[in-house]
Design an enzyme around this catalytic site. Structure first.
Site, PDB file in Angstrom:
ATOM      1  N   GLU A   1      35.610  70.975  36.363  1.00 26.11           N
ATOM      2  CA  GLU A   1      35.859  69.686  37.088  1.00 26.11           C
ATOM      3  C   GLU A   1      35.208  68.900  38.051  1.00 26.11           C
ATOM      4  O   GLU A   1      34.465  70.136  38.998  1.00 26.11           O
ATOM      5  CB  GLU A   1      37.413  69.557  37.560  1.00 26.11           C
ATOM      6  CG  GLU A   1      37.596  68.303  37.945  1.00 26.11           C
ATOM      7  CD  GLU A   1      39.172  68.266  38.994  1.00 26.11           C
ATOM      8  OE1 GLU A   1      39.149  67.005  40.084  1.00 26.11           O
ATOM      9  OE2 GLU A   1      39.807  69.724  38.673  1.00 26.11           O
TER      10      GLU A   1
ATOM     11  N   ARG B   1      40.772  85.409  38.069  1.00 32.71           N
ATOM     12  CA  ARG B   1      39.714  85.459  38.755  1.00 32.71           C
ATOM     13  C   ARG B   1      38.760  86.132  40.015  1.00 32.71           C
ATOM     14  O   ARG B   1      39.548  86.660  40.283  1.00 32.71           O
ATOM     15  CB  ARG B   1      40.010  83.731  39.493  1.00 32.71           C
ATOM     16  CG  ARG B   1      41.434  83.928  40.494  1.00 32.71           C
ATOM     17  CD  ARG B   1      41.638  82.625  40.743  1.00 32.71           C
ATOM     18  NE  ARG B   1      40.458  82.094  41.305  1.00 32.71           N
ATOM     19  CZ  ARG B   1      40.077  80.777  41.641  1.00 32.71           C
ATOM     20  NH1 ARG B   1      40.881  80.640  40.084  1.00 32.71           N
ATOM     21  NH2 ARG B   1      39.583  80.095  41.949  1.00 32.71           N
TER      22      ARG B   1
ATOM     23  N   LYS C   1      36.543  74.812  45.323  1.00 30.47           N
ATOM     24  CA  LYS C   1      35.979  73.829  45.811  1.00 30.47           C
ATOM     25  C   LYS C   1      36.500  73.086  47.308  1.00 30.47           C
ATOM     26  O   LYS C   1      35.545  72.157  47.949  1.00 30.47           O
ATOM     27  CB  LYS C   1      36.260  72.692  44.651  1.00 30.47           C
ATOM     28  CG  LYS C   1      34.282  73.451  43.803  1.00 30.47           C
ATOM     29  CD  LYS C   1      34.971  73.032  42.789  1.00 30.47           C
ATOM     30  CE  LYS C   1      36.156  73.044  41.243  1.00 30.47           C
ATOM     31  NZ  LYS C   1      35.485  72.400  40.523  1.00 30.47           N
TER      32      LYS C   1
HETATM   33  P1  ATP Z   1      38.368  75.632  42.498  1.00 23.75           P
HETATM   34  O1  ATP Z   1      39.933  76.172  43.021  1.00 23.75           O
HETATM   35  O2  ATP Z   1      37.376  76.034  43.150  1.00 23.75           O
HETATM   36  O3  ATP Z   1      38.441  73.754  42.629  1.00 23.75           O
HETATM   37  P2  ATP Z   1      39.492  75.623  39.819  1.00 23.75           P
HETATM   38  O4  ATP Z   1      39.479  76.281  39.108  1.00 23.75           O
HETATM   39  O5  ATP Z   1      39.907  73.688  40.067  1.00 23.75           O
HETATM   40  O6  ATP Z   1      38.352  75.570  40.738  1.00 23.75           O
HETATM   41  P3  ATP Z   1      37.358  73.897  37.562  1.00 23.75           P
HETATM   42  O7  ATP Z   1      35.909  73.571  38.019  1.00 23.75           O
HETATM   43  O8  ATP Z   1      38.569  73.613  37.007  1.00 23.75           O
HETATM   44  O9  ATP Z   1      37.291  75.022  39.012  1.00 23.75           O
HETATM   45  O10 ATP Z   1      37.193  75.137  36.640  1.00 23.75           O
HETATM   46  C1  ATP Z   1      36.248  74.877  35.635  1.00 23.75           C
HETATM   47  C2  ATP Z   1      36.210  76.541  34.426  1.00 23.75           C
HETATM   48  O11 ATP Z   1      36.204  77.667  36.100  1.00 23.75           O
HETATM   49  C3  ATP Z   1      37.717  77.312  34.465  1.00 23.75           C
HETATM   50  O12 ATP Z   1      37.755  77.938  33.472  1.00 23.75           O
HETATM   51  C4  ATP Z   1      38.742  78.043  35.563  1.00 23.75           C
HETATM   52  O13 ATP Z   1      39.394  78.462  35.249  1.00 23.75           O
HETATM   53  C5  ATP Z   1      37.388  78.852  36.390  1.00 23.75           C
HETATM   54  N1  ATP Z   1      36.949  79.167  37.197  1.00 23.75           N
HETATM   55  C6  ATP Z   1      37.364  79.049  39.064  1.00 23.75           C
HETATM   56  N2  ATP Z   1      37.416  79.634  39.686  1.00 23.75           N
HETATM   57  C7  ATP Z   1      37.372  80.559  39.300  1.00 23.75           C
HETATM   58  C8  ATP Z   1      36.941  82.384  39.767  1.00 23.75           C
HETATM   59  N3  ATP Z   1      37.378  82.329  40.619  1.00 23.75           N
HETATM   60  N4  ATP Z   1      37.005  83.131  38.422  1.00 23.75           N
HETATM   61  C9  ATP Z   1      36.958  82.975  37.548  1.00 23.75           C
HETATM   62  N5  ATP Z   1      36.603  81.472  37.178  1.00 23.75           N
HETATM   63  C10 ATP Z   1      36.884  80.743  37.857  1.00 23.75           C
HETATM   64 MG    MG Z   2      40.319  72.928  39.473  1.00 25.99          MG
END
Ligand code: ATP
Ligand code: MG
Length: 563
Positions: free
Chosen positions: A37, A263, A273
């Site tokens: 995202e 994760r 983020k």
């Molecule tokens: P955040 O909570 O930091 O905003 P998010 O999951 O909302 O992270 P996205 O941009 O939606 O961030 O994530 C893109 C991809 O990366 C998704 O498939 C998510 O599952 C994966 N991802 C996010 N954080 C992690 C992590 N700590 N370890 C492994 N994969 C991750």
């Molecule tokens: Mg997200």
């Protein structure tokens, strides 16, 4: 992928190989995607997801799409999209022509929604967010049907059309799937498909004022793109039934499957983020690419290499159980990699002058230094030596403590690559601070070799006073001082390490350092691994960032405290 060759298959690889063997993959082509995202910069956790998705595609001869999941117009910016792409390339992966945006599918998603309404499978609800929560039930109690659940198809179509036309304010209506308010899975209790939001979208502009929800958008985007294995983190496990519901809507002719893995969490790091944005917006750091940030941009600027990070996520592996990985493991990978590739230089961070009284005033000698003694074919560079040199202030002691074997009056030490010197006297200013150390050298010890087999215990690094550059050195350390920021204090801001950056304004570094460029990997002998700061360093006014110390002093400290 080479680094995957020598280890057992992870559970996703097993699934993929089983699917391939059993003919469950259309055209036998594995298609994955990385779906960030664009509401912030990528962090180290994302590296795991990137490495996994792109490596699987590479290993099985398929492809991996980059999909920007841009369904939340209020929080998204083009700066983030550019940074995301740049970071993925830095890691060595490429999506080729397969760059997609969830917003590419807004028309299709809208048509699917209209079709669902026509088939009686979706309805427009006028419950407020608050009421909807009430009606949703709990983990132990079923939900209740909304009074609008039985609205007529005609009215639903009219209201949804009016929502699209901007005739209703935000929060007044939502479009919901008609699934089952008594489902044991809360995500299946008539999930919202669309909400009203009057926001300008970076790509679709003002065309839409209704935006599709994640649980509707993501699976359908996967289906449209022909994704075979849709890999995400464990928090989406409960959403899998909603995913399967969306991909089995009539008329969707490709069925992707969702798989969840744990994760990546690392001690001393925040991996959200939202929290990272808070640190940026409130100036706790200098930006998303502050070298202390656990962002890809941050670690790049800190001097971590992509190879080290891929090694790290590989060692962590792909599991189904959440865990916490030790920061030391990441630094271990960084050091392993830098030890092999970093160019060794001498830098005196806290200089004190030494005058070698029996060395001729205008003589300059050049010694040969190996760029990297770990490398048999290492290049070499020369280091100038003269009568006036700098050594580290801590490498001299006026009143040596027991066991101190560096320089003190009457003691002999080796100057790396150069000569043995013996301190003879010191000069001080009014405050008692040492301003000059007098020493004599032994001409027979040229090259740092003992002329008669006599032992010197200490070896100091040094630079020639007239043959060095003066530079700023930023001594970075962990941004947080607690293993899990906020866990004990209740607020992660209370766990910020006040010593995470110490700036040294006037370090003295051997001249060879002037050739270093951003992206080069350096070791300042005995001081740590360093790199040229990619933003603030300039010719004649260089800035170096400490990537990491040579050894894990934190682990040692912890061991000492019996932790
Ligand atoms: P955040 O909570 O930091 O905003 P998010 O999951 O909302 O992270 P996205 O941009 O939606 O961030 O994530 C893109 C991809 O990366 C998704 O498939 C998510 O599952 C994966 N991802 C996010 N954080 C992690 C992590 N700590 N370890 C492994 N994969 C991750
Ligand atoms: Mg997200």
């Amino acid at each position: 992928m080479a680094e995957l060759a020598n280890r057992p298959l992870n559970f996703i690889e097993k699934i993929i190989e089983d699917d391939l063997r059993n003919g469950r993959v259309p055209n036998n082509e594995i298609v994955t995607r990385f779906p960030p995202e664009p509401n912030g910069y990528l962090h180290i956790g994302h590296i795991k997801s990137i490495a996994l998705n792109f490596s699987l595609a590479r290993k099985y001869g398929g492809r991996c799409h980059l999909r920007l999941d841009d369904t939340n117009p209020a929080k998204e910016e083009n700066e983030y999209i550019d940074a995301i792409k740049d970071d993925i390339h830095w890691l060595g992966f490429d999506w080729g022509e397969h760059e997609y945006y969830a917003s590419d599918y807004y028309d299709q998603l809208y048509q699917i929604a209209v079709r669902l309404i026509r088939e009686g499978k979706a309805y427009v609800d006028s419950l407020s967010a608050e009421e909807m929560k009430e009606y949703r039930g709990t983990l132990t109690e079923p939900g209740k049907n909304s009074p609008d659940r039985d609205r007529s198809i005609e009215e639903n179509l009219r209201l949804f059309e009016e929502m699209r036309q901007g005739k209703h304010p935000e929060g007044s209506y939502t479009l919901r799937a008609k699934i089952d308010m008594a489902s044991p899975n809360i995500n299946m209790r008539d999930p919202a498909l669309y909400r009203i939001k009057f926001a300008h979208h970076p790509r679709t502009g003002d065309k839409w004022c209704i935006y599709p929800m994640y649980d509707f958008t993501h699976p359908i985007s996967d289906a449209i793109e022909g994704i075979t294995h849709s890999i995400c983190t464990l928090e989406f496990e409960d959403h899998r039934p909603a995913y399967d519901w969306a991909t089995s809507i009539d008329g969707i002719d490709h069925t992707p499957h969702q798989y969840e893995f744990a994760r990546l969490n690392i001690t001393y790091c925040l991996m959200s983020k939202r929290k990272l944005l808070y640190l940026v917006n409130n100036n706790f750091v200098s930006g998303w690419d502050d070298p202390r940030m656990p962002t890809v941009a941050g670690i790049r600027r800190r001097g971590y290499s992509p190879e080290a990070m891929l090694d790290f996520v590989n060692r962590v592996g792909v599991a189904k159980v959440e865990g916490m990985v030790d920061f030391s493991l990441m630094e271990f990978c960084v050091r392993e990699d830098l030890n092999k590739r970093a160019k060794r230089l001498m830098a005196v961070l806290d200089p004190v002058e030494v005058v070698i009284d029996n060395y001729p005033e205008d003589k300059v000698e050049y010694f040969e230094a190996e760029d990297n003694p770990e490398d048999e074919n290492s290049a070499k560079h020369s280091v100038a030596f003269s009568r006036h040199i700098y050594i580290e202030r801590e490498d001299f002691m006026e009143n040596p403590v027991k066991g101190y074997h560096r320089l003190y009056i009457g003691n002999e030490v080796r100057l790396k690559y150069a000569y043995f010197i013996t301190a003879t006297s010191i000069e001080k200013d009014e405050s008692g601070r040492i301003t000059l150390i007098h020493a004599d050298y032994d001409p027979l010890s040229r090259g740092g070799d003992s002329p008669d087999g006599r032992k010197v215990k200490g070896t100091s690094h040094w630079v020639s006073k007239d043959h060095c550059i003066r530079a700023e050195v930023r001594q970075y350390d962990k941004l947080f001082k607690a293993e899990i920021p906020g866990e004990a204090t209740g607020n992660y801001l209370d766990d910020i390490n006040p010593d995470s950056l110490i700036v040294i304004n006037d370090a003295a570094i051997e001249e060879e350092a002037a050739k270093a460029k951003p992206g080069d990997y350096l070791q300042f002998i005995r001081n740590g691994y360093y790199c040229v700061d990619s933003k603030d360093s300039a010719e004649g006014k260089m800035v170096f960032n400490r990537t990491c110390t040579l050894k894990d002093s934190w682990a040692k400290q912890k061991a000492k405290m019996g932790l």
